[in-house]
Write a protein that holds these residues in place. Structure first.
Motif, PDB file in Angstrom:
ATOM      1  N   GLY A   1       0.818  -1.199   0.000  1.00  0.00           N
ATOM      2  CA  GLY A   1       0.000   0.000   0.000  1.00  0.00           C
ATOM      3  C   GLY A   1       0.849   1.245   0.000  1.00  0.00           C
ATOM      4  O   GLY A   1       2.068   1.181  -0.174  1.00  0.00           O
ATOM      5  N   TYR A   2       0.213   2.371   0.180  1.00  0.00           N
ATOM      6  CA  TYR A   2       0.923   3.643   0.159  1.00  0.00           C
ATOM      7  C   TYR A   2       1.771   3.828   1.417  1.00  0.00           C
ATOM      8  O   TYR A   2       2.710   4.595   1.441  1.00  0.00           O
ATOM      9  CB  TYR A   2      -0.045   4.813   0.020  1.00  0.00           C
ATOM     10  CG  TYR A   2      -0.550   5.000  -1.387  1.00  0.00           C
ATOM     11  CD1 TYR A   2       0.350   5.248  -2.423  1.00  0.00           C
ATOM     12  CD2 TYR A   2      -1.903   4.932  -1.678  1.00  0.00           C
ATOM     13  CE1 TYR A   2      -0.103   5.409  -3.713  1.00  0.00           C
ATOM     14  CE2 TYR A   2      -2.362   5.101  -2.969  1.00  0.00           C
ATOM     15  CZ  TYR A   2      -1.462   5.341  -3.986  1.00  0.00           C
ATOM     16  OH  TYR A   2      -1.892   5.511  -5.260  1.00  0.00           O
ATOM     17  N   CYS A   3       1.352   3.185   2.506  1.00  0.00           N
ATOM     18  CA  CYS A   3       2.224   3.158   3.673  1.00  0.00           C
ATOM     19  C   CYS A   3       2.101   1.781   4.304  1.00  0.00           C
ATOM     20  O   CYS A   3       1.141   1.064   4.068  1.00  0.00           O
ATOM     21  CB  CYS A   3       1.862   4.257   4.657  1.00  0.00           C
ATOM     22  SG  CYS A   3       0.309   3.996   5.498  1.00  0.00           S
ATOM     23  N   ILE A   4       3.119   1.387   5.049  1.00  0.00           N
ATOM     24  CA  ILE A   4       3.114   0.057   5.648  1.00  0.00           C
ATOM     25  C   ILE A   4       2.890   0.233   7.144  1.00  0.00           C
ATOM     26  O   ILE A   4       3.615   0.980   7.807  1.00  0.00           O
ATOM     27  CB  ILE A   4       4.481  -0.621   5.422  1.00  0.00           C
ATOM     28  CG1 ILE A   4       4.845  -0.636   3.938  1.00  0.00           C
ATOM     29  CG2 ILE A   4       4.493  -2.023   6.010  1.00  0.00           C
ATOM     30  CD1 ILE A   4       3.988  -1.524   3.092  1.00  0.00           C
ATOM     31  N   LEU A   5       1.869  -0.408   7.643  1.00  0.00           N
ATOM     32  CA  LEU A   5       1.574  -0.242   9.055  1.00  0.00           C
ATOM     33  C   LEU A   5       2.379  -1.236   9.897  1.00  0.00           C
ATOM     34  O   LEU A   5       2.570  -2.387   9.508  1.00  0.00           O
ATOM     35  CB  LEU A   5       0.089  -0.457   9.316  1.00  0.00           C
ATOM     36  CG  LEU A   5      -0.841   0.588   8.718  1.00  0.00           C
ATOM     37  CD1 LEU A   5      -2.266   0.320   9.171  1.00  0.00           C
ATOM     38  CD2 LEU A   5      -0.424   1.991   9.107  1.00  0.00           C
ATOM     39  N   ASP A   6       2.840  -0.751  11.020  1.00  0.00           N
ATOM     40  CA  ASP A   6       3.540  -1.617  11.958  1.00  0.00           C
ATOM     41  C   ASP A   6       2.478  -2.274  12.841  1.00  0.00           C
ATOM     42  O   ASP A   6       2.362  -1.982  14.019  1.00  0.00           O
ATOM     43  CB  ASP A   6       4.505  -0.752  12.778  1.00  0.00           C
ATOM     44  CG  ASP A   6       5.457  -1.606  13.586  1.00  0.00           C
ATOM     45  OD1 ASP A   6       5.427  -2.832  13.423  1.00  0.00           O
ATOM     46  OD2 ASP A   6       6.223  -1.031  14.364  1.00  0.00           O
ATOM     47  N   ALA A   7       1.706  -3.128  12.204  1.00  0.00           N
ATOM     48  CA  ALA A   7       0.541  -3.680  12.896  1.00  0.00           C
ATOM     49  C   ALA A   7       0.845  -5.069  13.435  1.00  0.00           C
ATOM     50  O   ALA A   7       1.631  -5.813  12.850  1.00  0.00           O
ATOM     51  CB  ALA A   7      -0.627  -3.750  11.913  1.00  0.00           C
ATOM     52  N   HIS A   8       0.265  -5.389  14.561  1.00  0.00           N
ATOM     53  CA  HIS A   8       0.482  -6.700  15.170  1.00  0.00           C
ATOM     54  C   HIS A   8      -0.842  -7.291  15.574  1.00  0.00           C
ATOM     55  O   HIS A   8      -1.772  -6.573  15.925  1.00  0.00           O
ATOM     56  CB  HIS A   8       1.394  -6.560  16.398  1.00  0.00           C
ATOM     57  CG  HIS A   8       2.698  -5.920  16.055  1.00  0.00           C
ATOM     58  ND1 HIS A   8       3.776  -6.621  15.590  1.00  0.00           N
ATOM     59  CD2 HIS A   8       3.073  -4.607  16.047  1.00  0.00           C
ATOM     60  CE1 HIS A   8       4.767  -5.773  15.334  1.00  0.00           C
ATOM     61  NE2 HIS A   8       4.366  -4.550  15.607  1.00  0.00           N
ATOM     62  N   CYS A   9      -0.893  -8.589  15.499  1.00  0.00           N
ATOM     63  CA  CYS A   9      -2.172  -9.247  15.722  1.00  0.00           C
ATOM     64  C   CYS A   9      -2.112 -10.108  16.979  1.00  0.00           C
ATOM     65  O   CYS A   9      -1.129 -10.799  17.237  1.00  0.00           O
ATOM     66  CB  CYS A   9      -2.496 -10.112  14.500  1.00  0.00           C
ATOM     67  SG  CYS A   9      -3.907 -11.168  14.735  1.00  0.00           S
ATOM     68  N   LYS A  10      -3.156 -10.021  17.771  1.00  0.00           N
ATOM     69  CA  LYS A  10      -3.258 -10.865  18.967  1.00  0.00           C
ATOM     70  C   LYS A  10      -4.609 -11.544  18.941  1.00  0.00           C
ATOM     71  O   LYS A  10      -5.579 -10.972  18.450  1.00  0.00           O
ATOM     72  CB  LYS A  10      -3.193  -9.986  20.217  1.00  0.00           C
ATOM     73  CG  LYS A  10      -1.845  -9.968  20.889  1.00  0.00           C
ATOM     74  CD  LYS A  10      -1.979  -9.184  22.195  1.00  0.00           C
ATOM     75  CE  LYS A  10      -0.714  -8.409  22.458  1.00  0.00           C
ATOM     76  NZ  LYS A  10      -0.924  -7.376  23.470  1.00  0.00           N
TER      77      LYS A  10
END
Lengths: 400, 284
Positions: free
Chosen positions: A389-398
Motif C-alpha cells: 500500500g501507500y504506507c506500511i503499518l507496523d501492525a500486530h495481531c493478537k
C-alpha cells in the motif's frame, strides 16, 4: 479443460515502425490473404518488431486477470487479439463465449446524433439486438447518469458524460468474457466508484481481463496478474508479486539526478539520514528509527522560517510532507544544523527522493529539489508478502 | 457459452464449422448477423448527413443538375454534337445520370467507409462488411431523391414513360448495385492502406462517366462504340434507360453479360473483403 474460458498459446504479433513499410506490407499481406496464400508472418521483415512476443496464459471461467506493464509493453495489443480485431502472427488463441470489449469507450459514437440514438448504434455495434437494448435502455441511462442530456447530440456532452455513456453501454452487453482497457480511470469520483462496484458485480459471472496502470485497482480486482514488458511476459503471478516486481523494475530503471537548488536567504550544505548508531545511511529498513540531518548556512536574515520536507516516489507522486517552524533570527553566515527524528519509518519499500523548501510566510528563502535519494527496503520478504500500500503499518495481531 | 473461436495467423476458426465450404458458410453467417447493424449504421449516416445541413437533400441533386446543365449548354451552343435522342435532351441526360449516380455515389461512399470509421475499426470487433453496405445505402437514398427530380422533369416535358418498364427497371438496377458493392468492398480495403484511393476514384468515376454513354447516346462507328461494346456499365445504364422509356432493352445480351460480370465482381469483392478484413485493422 471444460472450464477454460481463454487459452493463449505462444502468441506473437509484429508491427511496423514506419508508415511506408506499413503501406507496403499491408498491400502485400492483403494480396496474399486474398489469393489464399499463408501469411508469412513467422519472421520479421525490415522495419518490423515484435510488439507481443511469445505470450501464453490460460484463464478459467470466472477468473479475473490483470495485465500491467509500462507503455508500449503490448498490453492493448494482447487485448485486441483476444477481441479478434486482428489475428496473431504466431501462435493461437482459443476463446469460449461471447466477448465484450471496452478498448475505448464511445469509439463508435457519432457526435451529431443524440445519446439515445448512439445507445442504439453503439449497442448494435457491440453485438446487442434491438430487443436487448430496449430492455436495458433505462439501466444504461441511469448508470451513465446523464439525465436530460439523453436527447441532446453527444457533441454537447462533457467529456465525462461521453465516457460514462460509452462505459454504461459496454457493461450492459452481458458478455461471458469482458476485456477492459484502462477505462475505469475515467470520470469523476462518483462514477469511478460506481464502475468499480459494477466490475465487482460482473466478476461473479464474467471472466474479465483488465489492462490498467492503476495498480491498486488491479490488486483489488484480479486473481492473477501478467506483467508484460517489451512484448514479453516477465511474470505471471499473484497480484502482490507481479506488482512488487513491476515497482522494483520501475525504481531501478529511474535515475534521479541530485537536484537543482534556488537559494536566497539560505545556503544548503548537506542533507542525509543517520541511523541510531550515528552512521550516515542511504538504505533504510522499514520501521527503523532514523534521523534526518540538514546542514545549511544563513546568508541573509531568517526570521520564523518554516522548513518544509516532502518525500516523493520516482514517478513524481508526493507521499508525505512535514514541516517545522524554527525561530532563526540570524544572519551570521555560520553553519547550522537541523536534526529531525523519525520513528518507525513506515514507507513501503522502494526508491524515494526528498525535497526541501525553506520559507518565511510567502517568501521563499530556498528550495532544494531532489535533495536526497534514498531507498527503503524490507529486512524480511515475509513482511512484503503480507503488507502493501501507500504506507506500511507496523501492525500486530493478537488473539485469545 | 458454447461458442468457441480460435484466432490463428491465417484467420479465425469456428468450432463446428469445417469442410471446403466453411468460408462460404461463415461469409453468409456474418452477413446475416450484420443486418441489424447495417440498418443502424445506415440510419446513423442518413440522419447525421441530413440533420445539420440546410440544403440537405438539395446537395444530392445539385451535382448531377450542374453536370446536366453543362452538357445542355454545350449541346445548345453547338460545341458538342450529341446525337438524336428519343426524348428532350435534359430529361434523357438526367435519366442516365440518375442510374449512373447509384454507381458513382456508391463508389465514393464505399471507398471512404472504412477510413471514416477508423477509430471504430481499430477498437471494436464487428462485421466490417456492414460499414460498406451501409455506406452504399446513401447512394440508394440519393437515387430516390433523383427519381423524385426525374418525375418533376418528366411532367414538365410531358413525357410518358413505359409503366411496366419502370417496375422492371428497379430490378434491372440490381446488377449495378452488386457491381458497386463488389468494387466498394475492394476499394474500401485499398483505401485503408493507401489514402489516395478516394481521390483517385473521384477522378476515375468522372472519367468513366464521360467514357460511358450516360449523357449521350452511343455514337455509331467510332472508337467509342468499340470500347463500349465491352463496357458493362454501358449496358447497365442504357439497359435501364431503355426499360424506362420503351419497356424493352436494345441490347439484352449485352445486359446479360454485364449482369454476370457484376455478380462475379460482387462475389470476388466479398471474398477478398472477408479474408482481408482482419489485416486492415492493423493498418488503418
Amino acid at each position: 479443460m471444460n472450464d477454460i474460458a481463454i487459452k493463449v498459446e505462444h502468441v506473437s504479433k509484429k508491427f511496423c515502425k514506419r508508415l511506408r513499410h506499413t503501406m507496403l506490407y499491408g498491400t502485400v499481406d492483403i494480396a496474399r490473404s486474398t489469393l489464399g496464400l499463408l501469411p508469412h508472418s513467422g519472421q520479421l521483415r525490415v522495419g518490423e518488431f515484435w510488439a507481443v512476443d511469445d505470450v501464453s496464459f490460460e484463464l478459467k471461467r470466472g477468473e479475473t486477470l490483470g495485465i500491467i506493464g509500462p507503455n508500449g509493453a503490448g498490453k492493448t495489443t494482447v487485448l485486441k487479439m483476444l477481441n479478434g480485431i486482428f489475428m496473431p502472427d504466431k501462435g493461437k488463441i482459443i476463446i469460449k463465449g461471447r466477448v465484450g470489449a471496452l478498448i475505448e469507450v464511445g469509439a463508435g459514437f457519432h457526435p451529431m446524433l443524440t445519446g439515445r440514438e448512439n445507445i442504439y448504434i453503439n449497442g448494435t455495434i457491440l453485438g446487442m439486438s434491438k430487443r436487448e437494448i430496449d430492455k436495458k435502455f433505462d439501466d444504461i441511462v441511469n448508470f451513465a447518469d446523464i439525465g436530460d442530456f439523453i436527447d441532446s447530440p453527444v457533441k454537447h456532452y462533457s467529456s465525462g458524460m461521453y465516457v460514462r455513456l460509452g462505459f454504461a453501454i459496454a457493461i450492459h452487453c452481458e458478455p461471458d468474457i469482458l476485456l477492459v482497457d484502462e477505462v475505469l480511470a475515467v470520470g469523476d469520483e462518483k462514477f469511478r466508484k460506481n464502475s468499480y462496484y459494477k466490475m465487482r458485480e460482473l466478476m461473479k459471472t464474467t471472466t474479465i481481463i483488465i489492462v490498467s496502470h492503476n495498480l491498486f485497482q488491479i490488486e483489488h480486482l484480479c486473481n492473477r496478474v501478467i506483467y508484460l514488458d517489451k512484448g514479453k511476459v516477465k511474470l505471471l503471478d499473484t497480484p502482490e508479486q507481479a506488482i512488487a516486481r513491476y515497482y522494483m523494475d520501475f525504481d531501478s530503471s529511474t535515475k534521479i539526478e541530485r537536484g537543482i537548488r534556488k537559494e536566497e536567504t539560505i545556503k544548503f550544505e548537506d542533507v542525509y539520514f543517520e541511523d541510531n548508531k550515528g552512521e550516515r545511511i542511504n538504505r533504510i529498513a522499514i520501521f527503523e528509527d532514523v534521523k534526518l540531518i540538514l546542514k545549511f548556512k544563513c546568508i541573509d536574515e531568517m526570521i520564523d522560517s518554516t522548513f518544509d520536507f516532502r518525500i516523493y516516489q520516482p514517478n513524481g507522486i508526493q507521499l508525505t510532507r512535514f514541516d517545522f517552524q524554527t525561530a532563526f533570527a540570524k544572519n551570521d553566515r555560520e553553519s547550522h544544523q537541523l536534526e529531525i527524528e523519525i520513528r518507525n519509518l513506515n514507507l513501503p519499500p522502494g526508491k524515494y527522493y526528498l525535497e526541501i523548501k525553506v520559507a518565511e510566510k510567502a517568501y521563499i528563502g530556498g528550495i532544494w529539489y531532489n535533495a536526497l535519494n534514498f531507498e527503503i527496503y524490507a529486512k524480511t520478504s515475509h513482511l512484503l508478502q503480507h503488507r502493501s500500500g501507500y504506507c506500511i503499518l507496523d501492525a500486530h495481531c493478537k488473539s485469545d | 457459452m458454447n461458442v468457441e473461436i480460435r484466432y490463428t495467423p491465417s484467420g479465425p476458426v469456428y468450432k463446428g464449422i469445417s469442410g471446403p465450404f466453411r468460408h462460404i458458410i461463415l461469409m453468409f453467417r456474418e452477413l446475416i448477423s450484420a443486418r441489424e447493424l447495417i440498418w443502424r449504421l445506415f440510419l446513423r449516416d442518413f440522419s447525421a448527413r441530413y440533420r445539420q445541413s440546410v440544403l440537405g437533400v438539395a446537395w444530392a441533386v445539385l451535382m448531377p443538375l450542374a453536370t446536366v446543365g453543362v452538357f445542355v449548354i454545350l449541346n445548345r451552343s453547338g460545341v458538342l454534337e450529341i446525337g438524336k435522342v428519343p426524348i428532350p435532351y435534359p430529361a434523357y441526360a438526367l435519366l442516365g445520370l440518375t442510374v449512373w449516380n447509384l454507381f458513382s455515389v456508391g463508389i465514393a461512399a464505399a471507398s471512404n467507409s472504412i477510413i471514416n470509421a477508423g477509430p471504430m475499426v481499430v477498437k471494436i470487433n464487428f462485421p466490417k462488411i456492414s460499414l460498406v453496405i451501409a455506406s452504399i445505402g446513401q447512394a440508394i437514398v440519393s437515387l430516390f431523391i433523383m427519381i423524385f427530380l426525374l418525375i418533376v422533369i418528366f411532367l414538365w416535358y410531358g413525357i410518358a414513360p413505359n409503366v411496366s418498364g419502370i417496375f422492371l427497371s428497379f430490378l434491372a438496377l440490381l446488377p449495378l448495385y452488386l457491381l458497386t458493392l463488389g468494387l466498394g468492398f475492394i476499394l474500401s480495403l485499398a483505401a485503408g492502406v493507401l489514402r489516395d484511393i478516394p481521390n483517385i476514384m473521384g477522378i476515375a468515376t468522372y472519367a468513366l462517366m464521360l467514357l460511358t454513354p450516360v449523357l449521350y447516346p452511343t455514337p455509331r462507328a467510332t472508337a467509342f462504340e468499340h470500347i463500349n461494346l465491352w463496357n458493362p456499365l454501358n449496358y447497365m445504364v442504357n439497359g435501364v434507360r431503355d426499360l424506362v422509356l420503351a419497356g424493352t432493352m436494345k441490347a439484352p445480351f449485352g445486359y446479360l453479360y454485364s449482369a454476370i460480370f457484376a455478380v462475379i465482381v460482387f462475389l470476388l469483392g466479398w471474398r477478398v473483403f472477408y479474408f482481408a478484413q482482419t489485416k486492415i485493422a492493423e493498418r488503418v
